[in-house]
Design an enzyme around this catalytic site. Structure first.
Site, PDB file in Angstrom:
ATOM      1  N   GLU A  10       0.905  -1.244   0.131  1.00 36.21           N
ATOM      2  CA  GLU A  10       0.053   0.082   0.118  1.00 36.21           C
ATOM      3  C   GLU A  10       0.890   1.322   0.055  1.00 36.21           C
ATOM      4  O   GLU A  10       0.405   2.297  -0.464  1.00 36.21           O
ATOM      5  CB  GLU A  10      -0.885  -0.066   1.212  1.00 36.21           C
ATOM      6  CG  GLU A  10      -2.142   0.835   1.158  1.00 36.21           C
ATOM      7  CD  GLU A  10      -1.991   1.968   1.637  1.00 36.21           C
ATOM      8  OE1 GLU A  10      -2.516   2.969   1.030  1.00 36.21           O
ATOM      9  OE2 GLU A  10      -1.092   2.363   2.680  1.00 36.21           O
ATOM     10  N   GLN A 100      -3.989   4.667  17.588  1.00 37.80           N
ATOM     11  CA  GLN A 100      -3.625   3.413  17.196  1.00 37.80           C
ATOM     12  C   GLN A 100      -2.248   3.130  17.120  1.00 37.80           C
ATOM     13  O   GLN A 100      -1.853   1.895  16.999  1.00 37.80           O
ATOM     14  CB  GLN A 100      -4.379   3.288  15.609  1.00 37.80           C
ATOM     15  CG  GLN A 100      -5.716   3.095  15.814  1.00 37.80           C
ATOM     16  CD  GLN A 100      -6.470   2.722  14.773  1.00 37.80           C
ATOM     17  OE1 GLN A 100      -5.988   2.843  13.581  1.00 37.80           O
ATOM     18  NE2 GLN A 100      -7.849   2.139  14.678  1.00 37.80           N
ATOM     19  N   HIS A 284     -11.781  -2.521   7.647  1.00 40.07           N
ATOM     20  CA  HIS A 284     -10.922  -1.420   8.151  1.00 40.07           C
ATOM     21  C   HIS A 284     -10.473  -2.266   9.377  1.00 40.07           C
ATOM     22  O   HIS A 284      -9.159  -2.158   9.838  1.00 40.07           O
ATOM     23  CB  HIS A 284     -11.449  -0.407   8.322  1.00 40.07           C
ATOM     24  CG  HIS A 284     -11.923   0.407   7.063  1.00 40.07           C
ATOM     25  ND1 HIS A 284     -10.946   0.973   6.251  1.00 40.07           N
ATOM     26  CD2 HIS A 284     -13.483   0.847   6.880  1.00 40.07           C
ATOM     27  CE1 HIS A 284     -11.674   1.520   5.298  1.00 40.07           C
ATOM     28  NE2 HIS A 284     -12.891   1.388   5.568  1.00 40.07           N
ATOM     29  N   ALA A 286     -10.144  -5.216   9.828  1.00 40.24           N
ATOM     30  CA  ALA A 286      -9.358  -6.323   9.566  1.00 40.24           C
ATOM     31  C   ALA A 286      -7.853  -6.075   9.694  1.00 40.24           C
ATOM     32  O   ALA A 286      -6.982  -6.715  10.153  1.00 40.24           O
ATOM     33  CB  ALA A 286      -9.735  -7.018   8.170  1.00 40.24           C
ATOM     34  N   ASP A 287      -7.592  -4.917   8.990  1.00 34.07           N
ATOM     35  CA  ASP A 287      -6.248  -4.519   8.950  1.00 34.07           C
ATOM     36  C   ASP A 287      -5.749  -4.063  10.424  1.00 34.07           C
ATOM     37  O   ASP A 287      -4.474  -4.181  10.875  1.00 34.07           O
ATOM     38  CB  ASP A 287      -5.768  -3.564   7.988  1.00 34.07           C
ATOM     39  CG  ASP A 287      -6.259  -2.192   8.362  1.00 34.07           C
ATOM     40  OD1 ASP A 287      -5.639  -1.397   8.949  1.00 34.07           O
ATOM     41  OD2 ASP A 287      -6.993  -1.525   7.472  1.00 34.07           O
ATOM     42  N   GLN A 288      -6.788  -3.423  11.228  1.00 29.24           N
ATOM     43  CA  GLN A 288      -6.617  -2.907  12.494  1.00 29.24           C
ATOM     44  C   GLN A 288      -6.407  -3.996  13.614  1.00 29.24           C
ATOM     45  O   GLN A 288      -5.665  -3.997  14.586  1.00 29.24           O
ATOM     46  CB  GLN A 288      -7.612  -1.842  12.664  1.00 29.24           C
ATOM     47  CG  GLN A 288      -7.432  -0.815  11.889  1.00 29.24           C
ATOM     48  CD  GLN A 288      -8.676   0.274  12.051  1.00 29.24           C
ATOM     49  OE1 GLN A 288      -9.310   0.416  13.157  1.00 29.24           O
ATOM     50  NE2 GLN A 288      -8.854   0.917  11.084  1.00 29.24           N
ATOM     51  N   HIS A 310      -4.246  -2.542   2.338  1.00 30.24           N
ATOM     52  CA  HIS A 310      -3.628  -2.494   3.560  1.00 30.24           C
ATOM     53  C   HIS A 310      -3.382  -3.659   4.668  1.00 30.24           C
ATOM     54  O   HIS A 310      -2.411  -3.739   5.119  1.00 30.24           O
ATOM     55  CB  HIS A 310      -4.868  -1.460   4.425  1.00 30.24           C
ATOM     56  CG  HIS A 310      -4.703   0.112   4.221  1.00 30.24           C
ATOM     57  ND1 HIS A 310      -5.505   0.693   3.347  1.00 30.24           N
ATOM     58  CD2 HIS A 310      -3.914   0.884   4.826  1.00 30.24           C
ATOM     59  CE1 HIS A 310      -5.105   1.936   3.404  1.00 30.24           C
ATOM     60  NE2 HIS A 310      -4.122   2.224   4.077  1.00 30.24           N
TER      61      HIS A 310
HETATM   62  N1  LIG Z   1     -14.007   4.541   6.773  1.00 30.02           N
HETATM   63  C1  LIG Z   1     -12.896   4.179   7.778  1.00 30.02           C
HETATM   64  N2  LIG Z   1     -13.286   3.469   8.913  1.00 30.02           N
HETATM   65  C2  LIG Z   1     -12.401   2.869   9.627  1.00 30.02           C
HETATM   66  N3  LIG Z   1     -11.348   2.875   9.636  1.00 30.02           N
HETATM   67  C3  LIG Z   1     -10.901   3.285   8.350  1.00 30.02           C
HETATM   68  C4  LIG Z   1     -11.667   4.149   7.433  1.00 30.02           C
HETATM   69  N4  LIG Z   1     -10.972   4.466   6.475  1.00 30.02           N
HETATM   70  C5  LIG Z   1      -9.463   4.226   6.835  1.00 30.02           C
HETATM   71  N5  LIG Z   1      -9.569   3.764   7.758  1.00 30.02           N
HETATM   72  C6  LIG Z   1      -8.186   3.024   8.337  1.00 30.02           C
HETATM   73  O1  LIG Z   1      -7.328   4.144   8.464  1.00 30.02           O
HETATM   74  C7  LIG Z   1      -6.089   3.713   8.411  1.00 30.02           C
HETATM   75  C8  LIG Z   1      -5.492   4.322   7.291  1.00 30.02           C
HETATM   76  O2  LIG Z   1      -4.283   4.116   6.687  1.00 30.02           O
HETATM   77  P1  LIG Z   1      -3.220   4.996   5.641  1.00 30.02           P
HETATM   78  O3  LIG Z   1      -2.133   4.310   5.500  1.00 30.02           O
HETATM   79  O4  LIG Z   1      -4.258   4.896   4.448  1.00 30.02           O
HETATM   80  O5  LIG Z   1      -3.376   6.278   6.489  1.00 30.02           O
HETATM   81  P2  LIG Z   1      -2.392   7.607   6.084  1.00 30.02           P
HETATM   82  O6  LIG Z   1      -1.307   7.626   7.022  1.00 30.02           O
HETATM   83  O7  LIG Z   1      -3.297   8.816   5.980  1.00 30.02           O
HETATM   84  O8  LIG Z   1      -1.546   7.115   4.887  1.00 30.02           O
HETATM   85  P3  LIG Z   1      -1.509   7.912   3.251  1.00 30.02           P
HETATM   86  O9  LIG Z   1      -1.567   9.391   3.296  1.00 30.02           O
HETATM   87  O10 LIG Z   1      -0.016   7.571   3.445  1.00 30.02           O
HETATM   88  O11 LIG Z   1      -2.191   6.935   2.710  1.00 30.02           O
HETATM   89  C9  LIG Z   1      -6.102   2.107   7.939  1.00 30.02           C
HETATM   90  O12 LIG Z   1      -5.980   1.402   9.018  1.00 30.02           O
HETATM   91  C10 LIG Z   1      -7.632   2.089   7.482  1.00 30.02           C
HETATM   92  O13 LIG Z   1      -8.047   0.780   7.766  1.00 30.02           O
END
Ligand SMILES: Nc1ncnc2c1ncn2[C@@H]1O[C@H](COP(=O)(O)OP(=O)(O)OP(=O)(O)O)[C@@H](O)[C@H]1O
Length: 344
Positions: A10, A100, A284, A286-288, A310
């Site tokens: 990702e 987190q 969401h 799932a990855d957390q 993710h």
């Molecule tokens: N609608 C949602 N509900 C719950 N969790 C979410 C939702 N949208 C995103 N997430 C969670 O937020 C996290 C986002 O990670 P991501 O790496 O995309 O963030 P970021 O630091 O903003 O990165 P980047 O800007 O580099 O994409 C993931 O764990 C994802 O599952």
């Protein structure tokens, strides 16, 4: 020293956050290169910088390359300490993602409760909103024996942020494993619509559309409409499936030029895709769930509606730090089962 490439999978901020958590949990230092190299603005952004500072404070760590724009980060943890922490992202960067990063070490590597106050965006795109943390994430954690109480002090939307959460964390002796493979059992669906700095009619239109979308699926709904105060105007349209094993919230956010009905449709589509999949765990969560389950003494398995990039990426980062088997049964973009072995 663990070496990681931030451009794999990702290729986003999650690699930074997971590496920080895993370093604090295992005591291993890391070097991370190519941070967010695929993004339009590569390198660390304010939310990620706050994550680095927060992890360093909690873990009494030394680090290099933790400023905005940095594409290489060295991080060397020392000793995780419980306490009272306050962090201000100063933009609408997501407070949930800072939390987190540091919750697991505060729960599992200390013996005293901690209180954390984080200021920034509480309702921003591509991150859990605070209600998701309260309803869905905390409920999963509780099933794993982990107690985290999240309070919304005030909401904060893009661009000014200024929202705040206050979080109480109880230390825990261990992580209980999860076995979530059965179809969920739905009780009721709640339509939750709110706006700040905009007429109430915007929230009412969102709620009306969500209600229609859920009624078309013969779902009984409870409707909740709210008006909030925030520095920047914003709206949230959410669906909560009150179900076992865990209540699951989906939301979408308003933006300038986006009609209330379109915001509601976005939330409805994500929620209904999950409902139709009959899987117990949303994409969401799932990855957390991977990180906490990786520290359980026993193995876990759960079925999710979508194996996301993710999730695949997070599995890679966990395997880099821990001698553990994580097996994803299914293709990226489809539903599948995640098996997490105990640490070898
Ligand atoms: N609608 C949602 N509900 C719950 N969790 C979410 C939702 N949208 C995103 N997430 C969670 O937020 C996290 C986002 O990670 P991501 O790496 O995309 O963030 P970021 O630091 O903003 O990165 P980047 O800007 O580099 O994409 C993931 O764990 C994802 O599952």
């Amino acid at each position: 020293m663990v070496e990681l490439d931030g451009s794999v999978g990702e290729g986003g901020g999650q690699i930074v956050r997971s590496a920080l958590t895993l370093a604090l949990m295992t005591g291993q230092p890391f070097k991370l290169v190519n941070i967010r190299s695929g993004r339009s603005r590569p390198g660390l952004q304010p939310q990620h910088v706050t994550c680095v500072k927060a992890a360093a404070e909690v873990g009494r760590a030394r680090f290099k390359g933790g400023e905005v724009g940095s594409t290489t980060l060295y991080f060397e943890p020392h000793q995780v300490q419980a306490g009272q922490y306050r962090w201000d992202i100063r933009t609408a960067g997501a407070v949930s993602l800072v939390l987190q990063t540091i919750y697991l070490p505060l729960l599992l590597r200390t013996t005293q409760p901690s209180e954390v106050v984080i200021t920034g965006g509480t309702h921003v795109p591509n991150a859990p909103c605070v209600h998701f943390l309260q309803l869905t994430w905390s409920a999963y954690l509780l099933r794993m024996g982990l107690k985290v109480a999240v309070e919304l002090v005030r909401p904060g939307f893009y661009p000014r942020g200024g929202g705040q959460i206050r979080v109480l964390l109880e230390p825990a002796p261990a992580v209980l494993p999860l076995q979530l493979l059965d179809c969920p059992h739905l009780d009721t669906a709640t339509v939750w619509s709110a706006c700040a700095g905009l007429p109430r009619s915007v929230a009412e239109r969102q709620a009306q559309r969500l209600k229609e979308r859920l009624h078309a699926e013969s779902l009984k709904t409870v409707v909740q409409v709210e008006q909030w105060q925030a520095l920047s105007p914003g709206t949230m349209a959410a669906v909560v499936f009150r179900q076992t094993p865990v209540p699951t919230l989906f939301f979408a956010l308003g933006e300038r030029g986006k009609p209330a009905e379109a915001v509601a449709d976005e939330a409805a589509e994500e929620a209904l895709a999950f409902l139709h999949s009959q899987a117990p765990v949303d994409p969401h969560s799932a990855d957390q769930l991977l990180l906490p389950l990786a520290f359980s003494q026993q193995s876990s398995a759960f079925r999710t509606s979508t194996i996301t990039r993710h999730l695949v990426t997070n599995a890679h980062v966990v395997r880099t730090f821990l001698p553990i088997s994580i097996n994803l049964q299914g293709e990226e973009g489809t539903s599948g089962i995640v098996h997490i072995g105990s640490v070898l």
